[in-house]
Design a protein around this motif. Sequence first.
Motif, PDB file in Angstrom:
ATOM      1  N   MET A   1       0.809  -1.215   0.000  1.00  0.00           N
ATOM      2  CA  MET A   1       0.000   0.000   0.000  1.00  0.00           C
ATOM      3  C   MET A   1       0.848   1.273   0.000  1.00  0.00           C
ATOM      4  O   MET A   1       0.392   2.331  -0.434  1.00  0.00           O
ATOM      5  CB  MET A   1      -0.959   0.002   1.188  1.00  0.00           C
ATOM      6  CG  MET A   1      -2.032  -1.091   1.110  1.00  0.00           C
ATOM      7  SD  MET A   1      -3.125  -0.913  -0.323  1.00  0.00           S
ATOM      8  CE  MET A   1      -4.103   0.505   0.183  1.00  0.00           C
ATOM      9  N   ARG A   2       2.067   1.188   0.483  1.00  0.00           N
ATOM     10  CA  ARG A   2       2.942   2.362   0.477  1.00  0.00           C
ATOM     11  C   ARG A   2       3.254   2.840  -0.938  1.00  0.00           C
ATOM     12  O   ARG A   2       3.527   4.021  -1.153  1.00  0.00           O
ATOM     13  CB  ARG A   2       4.248   2.046   1.212  1.00  0.00           C
ATOM     14  CG  ARG A   2       4.107   2.039   2.728  1.00  0.00           C
ATOM     15  CD  ARG A   2       5.432   1.786   3.397  1.00  0.00           C
ATOM     16  NE  ARG A   2       5.286   1.763   4.849  1.00  0.00           N
ATOM     17  CZ  ARG A   2       5.929   0.925   5.649  1.00  0.00           C
ATOM     18  NH1 ARG A   2       6.775   0.030   5.137  1.00  0.00           N
ATOM     19  NH2 ARG A   2       5.745   0.972   6.954  1.00  0.00           N
ATOM     20  N   THR A   3       3.227   1.929  -1.902  1.00  0.00           N
ATOM     21  CA  THR A   3       3.572   2.290  -3.275  1.00  0.00           C
ATOM     22  C   THR A   3       2.401   2.099  -4.236  1.00  0.00           C
ATOM     23  O   THR A   3       2.571   2.303  -5.439  1.00  0.00           O
ATOM     24  CB  THR A   3       4.766   1.459  -3.765  1.00  0.00           C
ATOM     25  OG1 THR A   3       4.442   0.057  -3.704  1.00  0.00           O
ATOM     26  CG2 THR A   3       6.003   1.711  -2.888  1.00  0.00           C
ATOM     27  N   ALA A   4       1.224   1.716  -3.735  1.00  0.00           N
ATOM     28  CA  ALA A   4       0.076   1.455  -4.601  1.00  0.00           C
ATOM     29  C   ALA A   4      -0.410   2.751  -5.262  1.00  0.00           C
ATOM     30  O   ALA A   4      -0.501   3.795  -4.612  1.00  0.00           O
ATOM     31  CB  ALA A   4      -1.057   0.807  -3.805  1.00  0.00           C
ATOM     32  N   VAL A   5      -0.753   2.651  -6.542  1.00  0.00           N
ATOM     33  CA  VAL A   5      -1.207   3.810  -7.308  1.00  0.00           C
ATOM     34  C   VAL A   5      -2.584   4.254  -6.825  1.00  0.00           C
ATOM     35  O   VAL A   5      -3.506   3.449  -6.692  1.00  0.00           O
ATOM     36  CB  VAL A   5      -1.275   3.468  -8.809  1.00  0.00           C
ATOM     37  CG1 VAL A   5      -1.788   4.664  -9.620  1.00  0.00           C
ATOM     38  CG2 VAL A   5       0.091   3.034  -9.310  1.00  0.00           C
ATOM     39  N   HIS A   6      -2.732   5.550  -6.536  1.00  0.00           N
ATOM     40  CA  HIS A   6      -4.007   6.143  -6.124  1.00  0.00           C
ATOM     41  C   HIS A   6      -4.593   5.473  -4.882  1.00  0.00           C
ATOM     42  O   HIS A   6      -5.804   5.368  -4.746  1.00  0.00           O
ATOM     43  CB  HIS A   6      -5.019   6.086  -7.270  1.00  0.00           C
ATOM     44  CG  HIS A   6      -4.665   6.965  -8.422  1.00  0.00           C
ATOM     45  ND1 HIS A   6      -5.418   7.016  -9.567  1.00  0.00           N
ATOM     46  CD2 HIS A   6      -3.613   7.823  -8.617  1.00  0.00           C
ATOM     47  CE1 HIS A   6      -4.855   7.861 -10.429  1.00  0.00           C
ATOM     48  NE2 HIS A   6      -3.760   8.371  -9.867  1.00  0.00           N
ATOM     49  N   ALA A   7      -3.743   5.015  -3.983  1.00  0.00           N
ATOM     50  CA  ALA A   7      -4.219   4.468  -2.709  1.00  0.00           C
ATOM     51  C   ALA A   7      -4.478   5.609  -1.740  1.00  0.00           C
ATOM     52  O   ALA A   7      -3.767   6.623  -1.752  1.00  0.00           O
ATOM     53  CB  ALA A   7      -3.206   3.500  -2.124  1.00  0.00           C
ATOM     54  N   ASP A   8      -5.497   5.460  -0.896  1.00  0.00           N
ATOM     55  CA  ASP A   8      -5.863   6.507   0.049  1.00  0.00           C
ATOM     56  C   ASP A   8      -5.167   6.276   1.387  1.00  0.00           C
ATOM     57  O   ASP A   8      -5.794   6.167   2.436  1.00  0.00           O
ATOM     58  CB  ASP A   8      -7.379   6.540   0.227  1.00  0.00           C
ATOM     59  CG  ASP A   8      -7.852   7.763   1.010  1.00  0.00           C
ATOM     60  OD1 ASP A   8      -7.084   8.746   1.078  1.00  0.00           O
ATOM     61  OD2 ASP A   8      -8.969   7.723   1.553  1.00  0.00           O
ATOM     62  N   GLY A   9      -3.860   6.166   1.355  1.00  0.00           N
ATOM     63  CA  GLY A   9      -3.095   5.981   2.577  1.00  0.00           C
ATOM     64  C   GLY A   9      -3.145   4.556   3.099  1.00  0.00           C
ATOM     65  O   GLY A   9      -3.708   3.659   2.480  1.00  0.00           O
ATOM     66  N   ILE A  10      -2.560   4.357   4.258  1.00  0.00           N
ATOM     67  CA  ILE A  10      -2.503   3.044   4.902  1.00  0.00           C
ATOM     68  C   ILE A  10      -3.413   3.062   6.115  1.00  0.00           C
ATOM     69  O   ILE A  10      -3.231   3.852   7.038  1.00  0.00           O
ATOM     70  CB  ILE A  10      -1.062   2.696   5.318  1.00  0.00           C
ATOM     71  CG1 ILE A  10      -0.157   2.604   4.076  1.00  0.00           C
ATOM     72  CG2 ILE A  10      -1.030   1.381   6.095  1.00  0.00           C
ATOM     73  CD1 ILE A  10       1.307   2.442   4.401  1.00  0.00           C
ATOM     74  N   ASN A  11      -4.412   2.214   6.112  1.00  0.00           N
ATOM     75  CA  ASN A  11      -5.347   2.141   7.223  1.00  0.00           C
ATOM     76  C   ASN A  11      -4.632   1.551   8.439  1.00  0.00           C
ATOM     77  O   ASN A  11      -4.203   0.392   8.411  1.00  0.00           O
ATOM     78  CB  ASN A  11      -6.537   1.256   6.829  1.00  0.00           C
ATOM     79  CG  ASN A  11      -7.643   1.270   7.859  1.00  0.00           C
ATOM     80  OD1 ASN A  11      -7.413   1.543   9.027  1.00  0.00           O
ATOM     81  ND2 ASN A  11      -8.852   0.964   7.423  1.00  0.00           N
ATOM     82  N   PRO A  12      -4.496   2.321   9.534  1.00  0.00           N
ATOM     83  CA  PRO A  12      -3.767   1.823  10.708  1.00  0.00           C
ATOM     84  C   PRO A  12      -4.425   0.613  11.360  1.00  0.00           C
ATOM     85  O   PRO A  12      -3.782  -0.091  12.150  1.00  0.00           O
ATOM     86  CB  PRO A  12      -3.748   3.025  11.652  1.00  0.00           C
ATOM     87  CG  PRO A  12      -4.890   3.887  11.209  1.00  0.00           C
ATOM     88  CD  PRO A  12      -4.990   3.694   9.730  1.00  0.00           C
ATOM     89  N   THR A  13      -5.694   0.354  11.043  1.00  0.00           N
ATOM     90  CA  THR A  13      -6.374  -0.826  11.576  1.00  0.00           C
ATOM     91  C   THR A  13      -5.603  -2.100  11.267  1.00  0.00           C
ATOM     92  O   THR A  13      -5.597  -3.044  12.065  1.00  0.00           O
ATOM     93  CB  THR A  13      -7.784  -0.931  10.970  1.00  0.00           C
ATOM     94  OG1 THR A  13      -8.543   0.217  11.333  1.00  0.00           O
ATOM     95  CG2 THR A  13      -8.502  -2.186  11.435  1.00  0.00           C
ATOM     96  N   PHE A  14      -4.936  -2.126  10.099  1.00  0.00           N
ATOM     97  CA  PHE A  14      -4.253  -3.328   9.638  1.00  0.00           C
ATOM     98  C   PHE A  14      -2.740  -3.172   9.623  1.00  0.00           C
ATOM     99  O   PHE A  14      -2.042  -3.995   9.022  1.00  0.00           O
ATOM    100  CB  PHE A  14      -4.750  -3.688   8.230  1.00  0.00           C
ATOM    101  CG  PHE A  14      -6.246  -3.765   8.123  1.00  0.00           C
ATOM    102  CD1 PHE A  14      -6.938  -4.906   8.520  1.00  0.00           C
ATOM    103  CD2 PHE A  14      -6.977  -2.679   7.654  1.00  0.00           C
ATOM    104  CE1 PHE A  14      -8.314  -4.961   8.449  1.00  0.00           C
ATOM    105  CE2 PHE A  14      -8.364  -2.739   7.571  1.00  0.00           C
ATOM    106  CZ  PHE A  14      -9.030  -3.885   7.974  1.00  0.00           C
ATOM    107  N   ASP A  15      -2.254  -2.142  10.267  1.00  0.00           N
ATOM    108  CA  ASP A  15      -0.827  -1.858  10.287  1.00  0.00           C
ATOM    109  C   ASP A  15      -0.229  -2.304  11.622  1.00  0.00           C
ATOM    110  O   ASP A  15      -0.597  -1.772  12.676  1.00  0.00           O
ATOM    111  CB  ASP A  15      -0.602  -0.356  10.083  1.00  0.00           C
ATOM    112  CG  ASP A  15       0.867   0.011   9.933  1.00  0.00           C
ATOM    113  OD1 ASP A  15       1.735  -0.824  10.223  1.00  0.00           O
ATOM    114  OD2 ASP A  15       1.140   1.163   9.515  1.00  0.00           O
ATOM    115  N   PRO A  16       0.687  -3.277  11.622  1.00  0.00           N
ATOM    116  CA  PRO A  16       1.282  -3.743  12.887  1.00  0.00           C
ATOM    117  C   PRO A  16       1.959  -2.645  13.692  1.00  0.00           C
ATOM    118  O   PRO A  16       2.151  -2.802  14.902  1.00  0.00           O
ATOM    119  CB  PRO A  16       2.302  -4.792  12.426  1.00  0.00           C
ATOM    120  CG  PRO A  16       1.815  -5.247  11.094  1.00  0.00           C
ATOM    121  CD  PRO A  16       1.188  -4.034  10.464  1.00  0.00           C
TER     122      PRO A  16
END
Length: 254
Positions: free
Chosen positions: A49-64
């Motif tokens: 997700m850090r490099t995904a095109v047009h991603a709306d950030g990284i949801n902290p719910t799933f971030d260790p």
Amino acid sequence: MGQVLEIGRSSAAVAATLNEFLNESEGWLNRRGLTLEYHTDISSWVRHMRTAVHADGINPTFDPAHSPVSAQNSYWLDIRDRGGSTVACIAVRMIYTADFSRYISSMRLWFDPPPLGMEQSLDLVLPAETPIISGRVAHYGGHWVHPSWRGREIPGLLLPLAKILTLDLFRSDWDTGIVFSKNAVRQSLVDAYGFANTVLCYSGSFPPAHRDDTLFLTYSSRAQTLSLMPHAITKLRPRIPADDPPADRYAEIT
């Protein structure tokens, strides 16, 4: 797909539905030159997700780095093209709670424990008739589709597949998701997510995103999830081109 077929065979109660969905999914993916991978290393979803095109950030719910996620309570599904590039994904996390609404209002859904400056509770506005969502609660998010693959009905495969697989693996009692206002206004998008209920959850300052926003809670009981599966399976089967509906431009569930 073979890996998922091997993993998802622990519950006799949903085995027939799961196997039928997996088989139809395999055909759907093959016709489009796609493959499906199952990952228990949720940190690899973060890296994507850090490099995904047009991603709306990284949801902290799933971030260790922000939440207690591990191979014991989470996974992600990864759809790849012939070249091995990810074209769509979704993350799944199991939450064990006596009241999911309190889990949301405490902001532990996004940060556990909440960092400095986010200790205040969200004042939820759930309808009075909303049931108490408790027990084994599956939460879905981190949904992303590459722009070149949007409008090709990938959510109609990815979300139902994640739900029936999670039911088999974790005996989930509820399926849940959070949809922000920019997506909730699009009924075709909400329908594509395939939850039985969508209700207003919160409106106001939303510290995890550092903005004001309106959040909607989508949810289904176990019985509702199972009742929706036949329709989801039917949609995966080949159709006569003239019968195909106009493509919807699907976005992400957070």
